[in-house]
Design a protein around this motif. Structure first.
Motif, PDB file in Angstrom:
ATOM      1  N   GLU A 198      47.022  -2.846  -5.548  1.00 49.04           N
ATOM      2  CA  GLU A 198      47.475  -1.458  -5.659  1.00 49.04           C
ATOM      3  C   GLU A 198      46.362  -0.487  -5.267  1.00 49.04           C
ATOM      4  OE1 GLU A 198      49.990   1.678  -6.079  1.00 49.04           O
ATOM      5  OE2 GLU A 198      50.457  -0.477  -6.022  1.00 49.04           O
ATOM      6  N   ARG A 199      45.123  -0.780  -5.675  1.00 43.96           N
ATOM      7  CA  ARG A 199      43.994   0.059  -5.294  1.00 43.96           C
ATOM      8  C   ARG A 199      43.814   0.053  -3.768  1.00 43.96           C
ATOM      9  NH1 ARG A 199      40.023   1.129  -9.425  1.00 43.96           N
ATOM     10  NH2 ARG A 199      40.714   0.361 -11.459  1.00 43.96           N
ATOM     11  N   LEU A 200      43.996  -1.132  -3.163  1.00 44.62           N
ATOM     12  CA  LEU A 200      43.909  -1.222  -1.704  1.00 44.62           C
ATOM     13  C   LEU A 200      44.978  -0.366  -1.037  1.00 44.62           C
ATOM     14  CD1 LEU A 200      42.994  -2.471   1.016  1.00 44.62           C
ATOM     15  CD2 LEU A 200      44.528  -4.407   0.527  1.00 44.62           C
ATOM     16  N   PHE A 201      46.212  -0.470  -1.524  1.00 52.37           N
ATOM     17  CA  PHE A 201      47.305   0.275  -0.906  1.00 52.37           C
ATOM     18  C   PHE A 201      47.099   1.785  -1.036  1.00 52.37           C
ATOM     19  CE2 PHE A 201      49.983  -3.648  -2.027  1.00 52.37           C
ATOM     20  CZ  PHE A 201      49.694  -4.234  -0.819  1.00 52.37           C
ATOM     21  N   VAL A 202      46.694   2.222  -2.220  1.00 51.18           N
ATOM     22  CA  VAL A 202      46.463   3.659  -2.430  1.00 51.18           C
ATOM     23  C   VAL A 202      45.364   4.156  -1.491  1.00 51.18           C
ATOM     24  CG1 VAL A 202      45.619   5.372  -4.083  1.00 51.18           C
ATOM     25  CG2 VAL A 202      47.311   3.667  -4.793  1.00 51.18           C
ATOM     26  N   HIS A 203      44.299   3.362  -1.402  1.00 54.01           N
ATOM     27  CA  HIS A 203      43.170   3.710  -0.531  1.00 54.01           C
ATOM     28  C   HIS A 203      43.612   3.764   0.936  1.00 54.01           C
ATOM     29  CE1 HIS A 203      38.653   2.758   0.494  1.00 54.01           C
ATOM     30  NE2 HIS A 203      39.107   3.819   1.135  1.00 54.01           N
ATOM     31  N   LEU A 204      44.277   2.730   1.388  1.00 54.69           N
ATOM     32  CA  LEU A 204      44.707   2.646   2.781  1.00 54.69           C
ATOM     33  C   LEU A 204      45.696   3.750   3.130  1.00 54.69           C
ATOM     34  CD1 LEU A 204      44.839   1.197   5.511  1.00 54.69           C
ATOM     35  CD2 LEU A 204      46.523  -0.380   4.522  1.00 54.69           C
ATOM     36  N   LEU A 236      45.729 -12.478  -0.448  1.00 49.78           N
ATOM     37  CA  LEU A 236      44.321 -12.109  -0.374  1.00 49.78           C
ATOM     38  C   LEU A 236      43.555 -12.485  -1.640  1.00 49.78           C
ATOM     39  CD1 LEU A 236      44.729  -8.534   1.160  1.00 49.78           C
ATOM     40  CD2 LEU A 236      44.078 -10.634   2.360  1.00 49.78           C
ATOM     41  N   THR A 237      42.268 -12.700  -1.472  1.00 49.13           N
ATOM     42  CA  THR A 237      41.387 -12.888  -2.614  1.00 49.13           C
ATOM     43  C   THR A 237      40.798 -11.533  -3.017  1.00 49.13           C
ATOM     44  OG1 THR A 237      39.372 -13.216  -1.316  1.00 49.13           O
ATOM     45  CG2 THR A 237      40.747 -15.164  -1.722  1.00 49.13           C
ATOM     46  N   HIS A 238      40.173 -11.510  -4.194  1.00 52.36           N
ATOM     47  CA  HIS A 238      39.517 -10.285  -4.661  1.00 52.36           C
ATOM     48  C   HIS A 238      38.465  -9.833  -3.656  1.00 52.36           C
ATOM     49  CE1 HIS A 238      37.710  -7.432  -7.486  1.00 52.36           C
ATOM     50  NE2 HIS A 238      36.528  -7.947  -7.150  1.00 52.36           N
ATOM     51  N   GLN A 239      37.669 -10.779  -3.149  1.00 52.32           N
ATOM     52  CA  GLN A 239      36.615 -10.427  -2.204  1.00 52.32           C
ATOM     53  C   GLN A 239      37.196  -9.904  -0.894  1.00 52.32           C
ATOM     54  OE1 GLN A 239      33.214 -10.256  -2.698  1.00 52.32           O
ATOM     55  NE2 GLN A 239      33.443  -9.172  -0.755  1.00 52.32           N
ATOM     56  N   GLU A 240      38.286 -10.474  -0.442  1.00 54.17           N
ATOM     57  CA  GLU A 240      38.911  -9.998   0.794  1.00 54.17           C
ATOM     58  C   GLU A 240      39.419  -8.566   0.650  1.00 54.17           C
ATOM     59  OE1 GLU A 240      40.453 -14.274   2.629  1.00 54.17           O
ATOM     60  OE2 GLU A 240      41.714 -13.156   1.217  1.00 54.17           O
ATOM     61  N   ARG A 245      38.679  -2.799   1.989  1.00 52.46           N
ATOM     62  CA  ARG A 245      38.416  -1.424   1.570  1.00 52.46           C
ATOM     63  C   ARG A 245      37.112  -0.910   2.181  1.00 52.46           C
ATOM     64  NH1 ARG A 245      39.548  -0.369  -4.666  1.00 52.46           N
ATOM     65  NH2 ARG A 245      39.268   1.756  -3.852  1.00 52.46           N
ATOM     66  N   GLY A 246      36.135  -1.788   2.310  1.00 53.29           N
ATOM     67  CA  GLY A 246      34.904  -1.407   2.985  1.00 53.29           C
ATOM     68  C   GLY A 246      35.142  -1.088   4.450  1.00 53.29           C
ATOM     69  N   MET A 247      36.010  -1.857   5.090  1.00 64.71           N
ATOM     70  CA  MET A 247      36.343  -1.612   6.494  1.00 64.71           C
ATOM     71  C   MET A 247      37.030  -0.251   6.671  1.00 64.71           C
ATOM     72  SD  MET A 247      37.714  -5.468   7.352  1.00 64.71           S
ATOM     73  CE  MET A 247      38.560  -4.972   8.857  1.00 64.71           C
ATOM     74  N   SER A 258      32.011  -0.570  -4.058  1.00 59.01           N
ATOM     75  CA  SER A 258      33.079  -0.939  -4.988  1.00 59.01           C
ATOM     76  C   SER A 258      32.751  -0.449  -6.384  1.00 59.01           C
ATOM     77  CB  SER A 258      33.247  -2.464  -5.015  1.00 59.01           C
ATOM     78  OG  SER A 258      34.148  -2.827  -6.032  1.00 59.01           O
ATOM     79  N   LYS A 259      33.748   0.143  -7.031  1.00 60.12           N
ATOM     80  CA  LYS A 259      33.603   0.597  -8.409  1.00 60.12           C
ATOM     81  C   LYS A 259      34.410  -0.290  -9.354  1.00 60.12           C
ATOM     82  CE  LYS A 259      32.960   5.421  -7.047  1.00 60.12           C
ATOM     83  NZ  LYS A 259      33.495   6.810  -7.160  1.00 60.12           N
TER      84      LYS A 259
END
Length: 260
Positions: A198-204, A236-240, A245-247, A258-259
């Motif tokens: 969800e954090r990835l989706f919101v960010h993207l 996806l894994t947590h690291q992926e 998000r870094g990309m 990362s926070k």
């Protein structure tokens, strides 16, 4: 799969008396050694030879066993089939050809639970293989309690000795281990949680919105669902997720920390 020689261990899958492998008139030491290697791969350690053509012991067998010394060193040699089978309660004979004898016919997959069931009653079982060139003869079929046939391409059923032993041994071993048919190698990470996603989706979606990707407002919900489906299918894994998000940040010239 590696051809490297590994450390051989007499692991038999917790079975006190795994099936005996009986080779009738094996012709080449190379084939005996390869069969011994296949045996130990599958927790089988009791090999018996009946009239091996090139005698025993055999240097070529030892070389081709690739470390399966426990099988080679304890191999027993017999002049008569009857002696090789004398202490067994049930014998299964492998053949690729239809015979006239009326006997039960197993596939390797069906044979594995059959043998485990018989062994669980305290009985001892063996699987017989014929010479490389001719296979078993009718008199060998008569000595067995059942026949084992591998369902292969009807136009070409030829197997070498080690292949045949491995097919039987593999099904035997698989019937006694609890290994999932599929698993993901995680190394030092772990599967992404729904919160990670969800954090990835919101960010993207925020970055896509800022770049004008969602130009047609009425299409936004469908596009968001499609994007989420793409990433959810990826497992996806947590690291992926952190890498993605870094990309996202890097593509707009920032630096991601990362926070989470």
């Amino acid at each position: 799969m590696s051809d490297a020689v590994g450390s051989a261990k007499p692991e038999t899958g917790g079975i006190a008396n795994p099936p005996v492998i009986i080779l009738i008139e094996p012709q080449l030491g190379d084939n005996i050694g390869k069969a011994a290697r296949a045996m130990l791969n599958c927790g089988l350690v009791d090999l018996r030879l009946v009239r091996p053509r090139d005698g025993w012991p055999n240097e070529r067998a030892t070389a081709n066993a690739s470390g399966a010394d426990i099988v080679i060193d304890n191999t027993k040699v017999f002049e008569r089939e009857e002696d090789a089978l004398a202490d067994l309660n049930r014998v299964y004979v492998t053949t690729a050809r239809t015979r006239d004898a009326i006997k039960p016919v197993f596939t390797p997959k069906g044979l594995a639970p059959e043998m485990r069931n018989v062994i669980s009653r305290g009985e001892k079982v063996g699987v017989m293989f014929g010479p490389e060139r001719t296979g078993v003869r009718n008199e060998h079929i008569a000595m067995g309690d059942a026949v084992v046939t591998v369902p292969l391409n009807p136009g070409f059923t030829s197997l070498n000795l080690a292949q045949a032993v491995l097919l039987i041994g593999y099904e035997w071993w698989q019937a006694g281990v609890d290994v999932p048919d599929y698993q993901m190698m995680m190394n030092d990470t772990f599967p992404a949680t729904k919160d990670d996603m969800e954090r990835l989706f919101v960010h993207l979606e925020a970055e896509l919105d800022a770049s004008g990707f969602f130009r047609v407002e009425e299409k936004r919900p469908n596009m968001q669902r499609n994007i989420r489906n793409i990433f959810n299918r990826a497992n996806l894994t947590h690291q992926e997720v952190q890498t993605l998000r870094g990309m996202i940040v890097a593509m707009r010239g920032g630096k991601y920390k990362s926070k989470d």
